[in-house]
Motif scaffolding. Structure first.
Motif, PDB file in Angstrom:
ATOM      1  N   ILE A  81      45.921  43.110  34.038  1.00  0.00           N
ATOM      2  CA  ILE A  81      45.933  43.447  34.948  1.00  0.00           C
ATOM      3  C   ILE A  81      44.877  44.626  35.550  1.00  0.00           C
ATOM      4  O   ILE A  81      44.335  43.934  36.464  1.00  0.00           O
ATOM      5  CB  ILE A  81      47.179  44.260  35.495  1.00  0.00           C
ATOM      6  CG1 ILE A  81      48.513  43.432  35.221  1.00  0.00           C
ATOM      7  CG2 ILE A  81      46.998  44.841  36.961  1.00  0.00           C
ATOM      8  CD1 ILE A  81      49.865  44.171  35.609  1.00  0.00           C
ATOM      9  N   ASN A  82      44.039  45.324  34.624  1.00  0.00           N
ATOM     10  CA  ASN A  82      43.467  46.371  34.945  1.00  0.00           C
ATOM     11  C   ASN A  82      41.904  45.202  35.027  1.00  0.00           C
ATOM     12  O   ASN A  82      41.201  45.478  36.360  1.00  0.00           O
ATOM     13  CB  ASN A  82      42.824  46.813  33.743  1.00  0.00           C
ATOM     14  CG  ASN A  82      43.371  48.599  33.739  1.00  0.00           C
ATOM     15  OD1 ASN A  82      44.207  48.618  34.574  1.00  0.00           O
ATOM     16  ND2 ASN A  82      44.365  48.467  32.798  1.00  0.00           N
ATOM     17  N   PHE A  83      41.347  44.129  33.861  1.00  0.00           N
ATOM     18  CA  PHE A  83      41.213  43.264  34.833  1.00  0.00           C
ATOM     19  C   PHE A  83      40.980  42.790  35.718  1.00  0.00           C
ATOM     20  O   PHE A  83      39.573  42.421  36.709  1.00  0.00           O
ATOM     21  CB  PHE A  83      40.990  42.454  33.220  1.00  0.00           C
ATOM     22  CG  PHE A  83      39.194  41.445  33.153  1.00  0.00           C
ATOM     23  CD1 PHE A  83      38.402  41.826  32.549  1.00  0.00           C
ATOM     24  CD2 PHE A  83      39.894  40.209  34.029  1.00  0.00           C
ATOM     25  CE1 PHE A  83      37.168  40.600  32.242  1.00  0.00           C
ATOM     26  CE2 PHE A  83      38.026  39.238  34.218  1.00  0.00           C
ATOM     27  CZ  PHE A  83      37.200  39.814  33.699  1.00  0.00           C
ATOM     28  N   LEU A  84      41.733  42.247  36.360  1.00  0.00           N
ATOM     29  CA  LEU A  84      42.042  41.544  37.484  1.00  0.00           C
ATOM     30  C   LEU A  84      41.949  42.397  38.942  1.00  0.00           C
ATOM     31  O   LEU A  84      40.818  41.869  39.893  1.00  0.00           O
ATOM     32  CB  LEU A  84      43.317  40.673  36.915  1.00  0.00           C
ATOM     33  CG  LEU A  84      43.607  39.888  36.508  1.00  0.00           C
ATOM     34  CD1 LEU A  84      44.930  39.085  36.559  1.00  0.00           C
ATOM     35  CD2 LEU A  84      42.553  38.413  37.199  1.00  0.00           C
ATOM     36  N   GLU A  85      42.065  43.960  39.086  1.00  0.00           N
ATOM     37  CA  GLU A  85      41.873  44.565  39.547  1.00  0.00           C
ATOM     38  C   GLU A  85      40.597  44.598  40.382  1.00  0.00           C
ATOM     39  O   GLU A  85      39.859  45.156  40.528  1.00  0.00           O
ATOM     40  CB  GLU A  85      42.601  45.849  39.260  1.00  0.00           C
ATOM     41  CG  GLU A  85      44.228  46.025  39.593  1.00  0.00           C
ATOM     42  CD  GLU A  85      44.720  46.819  39.485  1.00  0.00           C
ATOM     43  OE1 GLU A  85      44.322  47.871  39.058  1.00  0.00           O
ATOM     44  OE2 GLU A  85      46.193  47.591  39.066  1.00  0.00           O
ATOM     45  N   ILE A  86      39.622  44.734  38.433  1.00  0.00           N
ATOM     46  CA  ILE A  86      38.112  45.518  38.541  1.00  0.00           C
ATOM     47  C   ILE A  86      37.698  44.085  39.083  1.00  0.00           C
ATOM     48  O   ILE A  86      36.379  43.960  40.446  1.00  0.00           O
ATOM     49  CB  ILE A  86      37.608  45.634  36.962  1.00  0.00           C
ATOM     50  CG1 ILE A  86      38.474  46.802  36.631  1.00  0.00           C
ATOM     51  CG2 ILE A  86      36.457  45.109  37.097  1.00  0.00           C
ATOM     52  CD1 ILE A  86      38.208  46.722  35.085  1.00  0.00           C
ATOM     53  N   LEU A  87      38.045  42.780  38.894  1.00  0.00           N
ATOM     54  CA  LEU A  87      37.725  41.622  39.505  1.00  0.00           C
ATOM     55  C   LEU A  87      37.349  41.761  40.983  1.00  0.00           C
ATOM     56  O   LEU A  87      36.589  41.097  41.816  1.00  0.00           O
ATOM     57  CB  LEU A  87      37.709  40.373  38.819  1.00  0.00           C
ATOM     58  CG  LEU A  87      37.940  39.079  39.907  1.00  0.00           C
ATOM     59  CD1 LEU A  87      35.655  38.843  38.663  1.00  0.00           C
ATOM     60  CD2 LEU A  87      38.511  37.357  38.655  1.00  0.00           C
ATOM     61  N   THR A  88      38.884  41.951  41.524  1.00  0.00           N
ATOM     62  CA  THR A  88      38.994  41.896  42.831  1.00  0.00           C
ATOM     63  C   THR A  88      38.100  42.717  43.745  1.00  0.00           C
ATOM     64  O   THR A  88      37.400  42.826  44.669  1.00  0.00           O
ATOM     65  CB  THR A  88      40.430  42.482  43.158  1.00  0.00           C
ATOM     66  OG1 THR A  88      41.412  41.235  42.257  1.00  0.00           O
ATOM     67  CG2 THR A  88      40.232  41.804  44.715  1.00  0.00           C
ATOM     68  N   LEU A  89      37.821  43.846  43.451  1.00  0.00           N
ATOM     69  CA  LEU A  89      37.402  45.345  43.600  1.00  0.00           C
ATOM     70  C   LEU A  89      36.047  44.855  44.117  1.00  0.00           C
ATOM     71  O   LEU A  89      34.750  44.592  44.594  1.00  0.00           O
ATOM     72  CB  LEU A  89      36.632  45.983  42.933  1.00  0.00           C
ATOM     73  CG  LEU A  89      38.490  46.891  43.757  1.00  0.00           C
ATOM     74  CD1 LEU A  89      38.661  48.067  42.081  1.00  0.00           C
ATOM     75  CD2 LEU A  89      39.155  47.630  44.905  1.00  0.00           C
ATOM     76  N   GLN A  90      35.120  44.077  42.654  1.00  0.00           N
ATOM     77  CA  GLN A  90      33.842  43.060  42.144  1.00  0.00           C
ATOM     78  C   GLN A  90      33.660  41.984  43.406  1.00  0.00           C
ATOM     79  O   GLN A  90      32.640  42.305  43.347  1.00  0.00           O
ATOM     80  CB  GLN A  90      33.735  43.579  41.160  1.00  0.00           C
ATOM     81  CG  GLN A  90      32.586  42.598  40.877  1.00  0.00           C
ATOM     82  CD  GLN A  90      32.015  42.317  39.792  1.00  0.00           C
ATOM     83  OE1 GLN A  90      31.957  43.323  38.886  1.00  0.00           O
ATOM     84  NE2 GLN A  90      31.672  41.162  38.710  1.00  0.00           N
ATOM     85  N   ASP A  91      34.651  41.080  43.578  1.00  0.00           N
ATOM     86  CA  ASP A  91      34.657  39.729  44.495  1.00  0.00           C
ATOM     87  C   ASP A  91      34.189  41.154  46.176  1.00  0.00           C
ATOM     88  O   ASP A  91      34.048  39.958  46.654  1.00  0.00           O
ATOM     89  CB  ASP A  91      35.785  39.269  44.407  1.00  0.00           C
ATOM     90  CG  ASP A  91      34.886  38.164  45.013  1.00  0.00           C
ATOM     91  OD1 ASP A  91      34.472  36.870  44.908  1.00  0.00           O
ATOM     92  OD2 ASP A  91      36.674  38.185  45.915  1.00  0.00           O
ATOM     93  N   ASN A  92      35.228  41.698  46.173  1.00  0.00           N
ATOM     94  CA  ASN A  92      34.920  42.282  47.932  1.00  0.00           C
ATOM     95  C   ASN A  92      34.176  42.600  48.258  1.00  0.00           C
ATOM     96  O   ASN A  92      33.236  43.195  48.920  1.00  0.00           O
ATOM     97  CB  ASN A  92      36.098  43.969  47.996  1.00  0.00           C
ATOM     98  CG  ASN A  92      37.239  43.466  47.552  1.00  0.00           C
ATOM     99  OD1 ASN A  92      37.333  41.829  48.161  1.00  0.00           O
ATOM    100  ND2 ASN A  92      38.350  44.453  47.401  1.00  0.00           N
ATOM    101  N   LEU A  93      32.704  43.265  46.914  1.00  0.00           N
ATOM    102  CA  LEU A  93      31.148  43.593  47.413  1.00  0.00           C
ATOM    103  C   LEU A  93      30.522  42.316  47.849  1.00  0.00           C
ATOM    104  O   LEU A  93      29.978  42.686  48.882  1.00  0.00           O
ATOM    105  CB  LEU A  93      31.009  44.154  46.099  1.00  0.00           C
ATOM    106  CG  LEU A  93      31.125  45.126  45.963  1.00  0.00           C
ATOM    107  CD1 LEU A  93      30.587  45.351  44.531  1.00  0.00           C
ATOM    108  CD2 LEU A  93      30.256  46.447  46.781  1.00  0.00           C
ATOM    109  N   ALA A  94      31.274  40.915  47.292  1.00  0.00           N
ATOM    110  CA  ALA A  94      29.876  40.039  47.693  1.00  0.00           C
ATOM    111  C   ALA A  94      30.716  39.528  49.092  1.00  0.00           C
ATOM    112  O   ALA A  94      29.804  39.224  49.831  1.00  0.00           O
ATOM    113  CB  ALA A  94      30.587  38.541  46.713  1.00  0.00           C
ATOM    114  N   ASP A  95      32.164  39.523  49.491  1.00  0.00           N
ATOM    115  CA  ASP A  95      32.616  39.324  50.620  1.00  0.00           C
ATOM    116  C   ASP A  95      32.006  40.152  51.732  1.00  0.00           C
ATOM    117  O   ASP A  95      32.487  39.594  52.800  1.00  0.00           O
ATOM    118  CB  ASP A  95      34.282  39.151  50.545  1.00  0.00           C
ATOM    119  CG  ASP A  95      34.902  38.169  49.561  1.00  0.00           C
ATOM    120  OD1 ASP A  95      34.633  36.925  49.549  1.00  0.00           O
ATOM    121  OD2 ASP A  95      36.515  39.053  49.555  1.00  0.00           O
ATOM    122  N   THR A  96      31.971  41.394  51.061  1.00  0.00           N
ATOM    123  CA  THR A  96      31.383  41.973  52.395  1.00  0.00           C
ATOM    124  C   THR A  96      30.382  41.796  52.775  1.00  0.00           C
ATOM    125  O   THR A  96      29.540  41.773  53.510  1.00  0.00           O
ATOM    126  CB  THR A  96      31.113  43.135  51.269  1.00  0.00           C
ATOM    127  OG1 THR A  96      32.444  43.940  51.406  1.00  0.00           O
ATOM    128  CG2 THR A  96      30.911  45.066  52.868  1.00  0.00           C
TER     129      THR A  96
END
Length: 224
Positions: A81-96
Motif C-alpha cells: 500500500i505504501n509503495f503504491l501510494e508513493i507511485l501514484t503521487l509520483q505519477d501525478n507529477l508526470a500528469d501535471t
C-alpha cells in the motif's frame, strides 16, 4: 551497483526509479517549453508538447507494469500500500507536466513582460522540489539497506524538509505572480486572463505533489 540491484535487477523499487526518470524527463521538457514559449512558433511548442505526452505515456506504461506485477509482499521493509501510494503521487507529477503543456498549446499566452522574471523564478522553484525528490527516490535502495536508519536517513529527512521549504517558497511566489496578473487584467481579453490563471495554478501543483510524495516517504522513516 549495490547488492540489491545485482541480485534483483527487476525489483519494484528499480521500476519506481525508472518511472521517476521518465517523470523528471517530462518536467525537464516542460521547463524547456516554458523557456521558449514567448518566442517560439506554435509548431515548436506543439513539438515539445508532443514529446512531453510521449514521455508521460512511457511513465504510464511503467506504472501499469508495476501495478500488474507487484507482489503482495516485499523482500523489503515497505508494504504494498505504501509503495503504491508513493507511485501514484509520483505519477501525478508526470500528469501535471502534460496538463501544463496542453494549456500552452491551446493558445499562445499573451506577453506580459512585468510578469516574466517572477514567473521564471516560480517555475524553477517548483521544479527544484522535484529534482530533490528524484535524489530521494534514487537513494531508497540505500535507505532500505540501512534499515531506514543511519546517515542516509538523516540526509533524507533534511531533503524532505528542503522540499517542504521549496513548496512554501513556491506558494509565496505564486501569490506575487497572481497579484501582478490581476493588476494587468484590464490589458487582457477574458480568455487570455483565464489561460494565464490556469497556467500559474497548474505550475504550483508540481511542488505540491513533490511535497506529498516526500512526506509519504518521510512517514516510512518515522515508523522504522
Amino acid at each position: 551497483m549495490n547488492i540489491f540491484s545485482s541480485l534483483f535487477p527487476r525489483t519494484p523499487l528499480s521500476h519506481l526509479q525508472l518511472h521517476m526518470e521518465k517523470t523528471c524527463a517530462c518536467l525537464a521538457k516542460l521547463k524547456e517549453l516554458c523557456q521558449i514559449r514567448e518566442k517560439a512558433e506554435p509548431c515548436e511548442i506543439e513539438k515539445i508538447a508532443k514529446k512531453i505526452s510521449e514521455l508521460e505515456h512511457d511513465a504510464d506504461l511503467i506504472k501499469n507494469d508495476i501495478r500488474s506485477s507487484l507482489p503482495k509482499s516485499f523482500l523489503f521493509s515497505m508494504d504494498r500500500i505504501n509503495f503504491l501510494e508513493i507511485l501514484t503521487l509520483q505519477d501525478n507529477l508526470a500528469d501535471t507536466a502534460e496538463d501544463i503543456s496542453d494549456i500552452l498549446i491551446l493558445k499562445k499566452l499573451s506577453p506580459l513582460p512585468a510578469l516574466e522574471e517572477k514567473l521564471h523564478e516560480y517555475i524553477d522553484t517548483n521544479l527544484d522540489a522535484t529534482w530533490i525528490l528524484k535524489e530521494i527516490v534514487f537513494n531508497l535502495d540505500t535507505l532500505i539497506e540501512a534499515s531506514f536508519g543511519g546517515p542516509i536517513a538523516v540526509k533524507m529527512k533534511g531533503q524532505i524538509h528542503d522540499i517542504t521549504v521549496k513548496e512554501h517558497e513556491a506558494d509565496v511566489i505564486k501569490k506575487e505572480v497572481k497579484k501582478t496578473l490581476f493588476s494587468l487584467a484590464d490589458q487582457l481579453e477574458f480568455a487570455d486572463f483565464i489561460l494565464w490563471l490556469n497556467f500559474i495554478e497548474e505550475i504550483g501543483v508540481i511542488s505540491h505533489f513533490a511535497e506529498k510524495e516526500a512526506l509519504r516517504i518521510g512517514m516510512l522513516l518515522n515508523t522504522k
